[in-house]
Write a protein that holds these residues in place. Structure first.
Motif: not given
Length: 127
Positions: A14-19, A21-23, A25-26
């Motif tokens: 949840a803290q990493l946008e629940s995505d 792909h975003a995780i 990238r992060w």
């Protein structure tokens, strides 16, 4: 899908946008401080016996235990933990490491200054 969801994993997700792909990238651009900002979350969930958080704490403690063992082999009799996670990590350390722990005499900055002064002292005597 590689492991069971735990409260820590849900909170981190949840803290990493629940995505996913975003995780990714992060993670590809995250610096140590970015990962460190997740440490309180891990500590909190480890106190709740979250399996993923407990495993992370065991892994971290294992690294400290390995360092402590090597320092002991080099003749270092006592160790002090320093930093914001020291008190949270101490209970996860091996009994052998915990027996060698002493309270820190000062903070990391004071230690760095002491080392710098010790290095500068011989240079002043030579000139």
């Amino acid at each position: 899908g590689r492991t069971s969801w735990t409260s820590l994993l849900r909170a981190a997700f949840a803290q990493l946008e629940s995505d996913p792909h975003a995780i990714v990238r992060w993670m590809s651009s995250a610096r140590p401080g970015d990962f460190a900002r997740l440490a309180p979350l891990v500590v909190h969930h480890a106190r709740q016996d979250d399996p993923a958080a407990c495993e992370l704490m065991r892994l971290a403690a294992g690294h400290v235990d390995a360092l402590a063992e090597r320092l002991g082999a080099l003749g270092v009799p006592r160790l002090a933990l320093a930093g914001g996670l020291a008190s949270s990590l101490a209970p996860w350390l091996s009994r052998a490491t915990r027996r060698r722990l002493v309270p820190a005499a000062a903070d990391a900055l004071a230690g760095a200054l002491r080392l710098a002064r010790a290095q500068a002292q011989p240079a002043r005597l030579a000139s």
